[in-house]
Design an enzyme around this catalytic site. Structure first.
Site, PDB file in Angstrom:
ATOM      1  N   GLY A   1       3.026   5.777  -5.590  1.00  0.00           N
ATOM      2  CA  GLY A   1       4.221   6.083  -6.355  1.00  0.00           C
ATOM      3  C   GLY A   1       3.983   5.906  -7.834  1.00  0.00           C
ATOM      4  O   GLY A   1       2.853   6.036  -8.320  1.00  0.00           O
TER       5      GLY A   1
ATOM      6  N   CYS B   1       7.376  -9.670 -14.149  1.00  0.00           N
ATOM      7  CA  CYS B   1       6.316 -10.571 -13.687  1.00  0.00           C
ATOM      8  C   CYS B   1       4.936  -9.925 -13.638  1.00  0.00           C
ATOM      9  O   CYS B   1       4.048 -10.288 -14.410  1.00  0.00           O
ATOM     10  CB  CYS B   1       6.682 -11.140 -12.320  1.00  0.00           C
ATOM     11  SG  CYS B   1       8.051 -12.306 -12.365  1.00  0.00           S
TER      12      CYS B   1
ATOM     13  N   LEU C   1       0.851  -1.193   0.000  1.00  0.00           N
ATOM     14  CA  LEU C   1       0.000   0.000   0.000  1.00  0.00           C
ATOM     15  C   LEU C   1       0.889   1.246   0.000  1.00  0.00           C
ATOM     16  O   LEU C   1       0.842   2.042   0.918  1.00  0.00           O
ATOM     17  CB  LEU C   1      -0.918   0.021   1.233  1.00  0.00           C
ATOM     18  CG  LEU C   1      -2.212  -0.772   1.166  1.00  0.00           C
ATOM     19  CD1 LEU C   1      -3.022  -0.574   2.448  1.00  0.00           C
ATOM     20  CD2 LEU C   1      -3.057  -0.377  -0.046  1.00  0.00           C
TER      21      LEU C   1
END
Length: 438
Positions: free
Chosen positions: A255, A262, A252
């Protein structure tokens, strides 16, 4: 046990070293001559903390050897791990399973009747059943195939291999279960959970886990979009909701979003496979997850243009270019895409990164780089934190401030000590936060 690992990329090389660390006799199969030569000399073709030391140690013990192809020695293995890549298919969201199919069909000509083949590659659900049909036909007998997904995190891969939070196995027969328990015995003895599942569920575990993590990251970044226009602080919001034990605070963090080899390709491949199965609507929300993630990159480009009037002709320094710290992986790196977009708009980009400048030179030769941090920021009109390396969090902002042209930083990862940077005279801009700068 005698173990063969097929494919010595990031996953395969790590798994081969881990198996040797556990005491097994390991043969690594890698057809790429440059990669094979480097590994044989104890040199990793990628950056992964601690793995280089373990590689050197296991080579010295003789527990780990490398070959370009199967031979009589590797054919005597009790278990074969398939660790080849499944990249996103060109022109499609679907996973390219051609490397897995090729590795499995080649192995079918060598594998023994009692040996177990354990797939570790991330594949679309249903792949293992198709592989088993192909292998059985080539081998002329019932091949013991199982699926054993990996859960490595770049930066802590060896630790994750030796001390995983769980081992998941999907099998078609009980013989495979016992052999896999034997190979992981040292880990299981420490209390690591062993989950014996059906094969389709085992195939789904990795992509489902990645889809959930990607959703959690994009959720808080969606909240950051709301915070930016409402005056709220998404970092404080994440902390507040993270105290709820049903939610938790991991992943959490606002950004510029997730990247790497992946999460992005796995959620897109998951959507493509769900469409093929006729249940695409069940995971339609993942399209929004992907879009929210990509919009965070747009936001940084927009902020740079807003702050500088326009970026054309301006000097911008990108601190960190890998998709995450403690890695030199540039695959789908948010920082790299932002840097390339700003460069394309006419900005003069200089990139600094502790370990990724060598792969950057071949991946994005149009970008200028600088190995010295202080030289990288000299005369910059704007500094952007793209990857949260420890040295950027700990650098003295006052020292940097003496070198730049303009003391303005966009904290793309929300990791800088805002008060400390502001005290040094910097204007700090961060995603999802309305920071008051004097």
């Amino acid at each position: 046990m005698k173990v063969t690992v097929i494919g010595l990329g990031y996953l395969g090389a790590t798994h081969a070293v881990a198996m040797a660390e556990l005491g097994h006799e390991v043969i690594g199969i890698e057809p790429d001559p440059r990669k094979l030569s480097a590994l044989s000399q104890g040199v990793l073709p990628f950056h992964e903390p601690g793995l280089d030391t373990a590689l050197t140690k296991t080579l010295a013990t003789g527990k780990l050897t490398f070959k370009a192809a199967h031979d009589a020695e590797s054919a005597a293995s009790e278990i074969f791990f398939i660790c080849v890549g499944t990249p996103q298919r060109a022109g499609s969201d679907a996973a390219d399973t051609s490397y897995v199919i090729s590795a499995a069909e080649d192995l079918a000509r060598w594998v023994g009747r009692d040996a177990v083949v354990a797939g570790k590659s991330t594949v679309p659900v249903g792949t293992a059943a198709e592989l088993k049909k192909r292998m059985d036909a080539i081998a002329g007998f019932d091949v013991h195939l199982a699926w054993n997904p990996e859960f490595l995190r770049e930066g802590t891969a060896l630790e994750d291999s030796l001390r995983p939070d769980r081992i998941v196995v999907g099998t078609f027969d009980q013989h495979s279960v016992q052999v896999i328990k034997n190979v992981y015995a040292p880990i299981l003895e420490s209390g690591t959970p062993f989950l014996e599942l059906d094969v389709p569920t085992a195939e789904l575990v990795k992509v489902a886990a990645n889809a959930f993590l990607a959703t959690k990251i994009s959720f808080i970044n969606a909240m950051a979009e709301v915070a930016e226009v409402s005056g709220a602080d998404a970092v404080a919001l994440a902390k507040a909701i993270g105290y709820d034990e049903r939610i938790g605070n991991k992943f959490l963090r606002t950004g510029i979003g997730f990247g790497g080899g992946c999460l992005p390709k796995d959620i897109r491949g998951f959507m493509a496979r769900a469409d093929e199965l006729g249940v695409g609507s069940a995971v339609e929300f993942l399209r929004n997850v992907d879009q929210v993630n990509l919009r965070r990159r747009d936001r940084v480009v927009s902020l740079a243009n807003t702050e500088l009037g326009e970026v054309s002709g301006k000097a911008i320094t990108m601190l960190g270019i890998s998709f995450k710290p403690d890695s030199d992986d540039l695959r789908d790196s948010p920082a790299l895409e932002i840097a390339q977009r700003l460069q394309a708009q006419g900005a003069h980009l200089t990139v600094h990164d502790p370990v990724s400048l060598v792969p950057l030179a071949s991946r994005a030769p149009e970008l200028s780089s600088e190995q010295d941090l202080m030289a990288a920021v000299k005369s910059a009109d704007l500094v952007i934190l793209g990857t949260e390396w420890k040295q950027y969090r700990e650098v003295d902002p006052a020292e940097l401030g003496e070198l730049v042209k303009t003391k303005t930083v966009i904290d793309g990862r929300n990791v800088l000590d805002v008060a400390r940077w502001q005290q040094a005279g910097w204007k700090v801009i961060a995603l999802g936060r309305n920071i008051q700068n004097g």
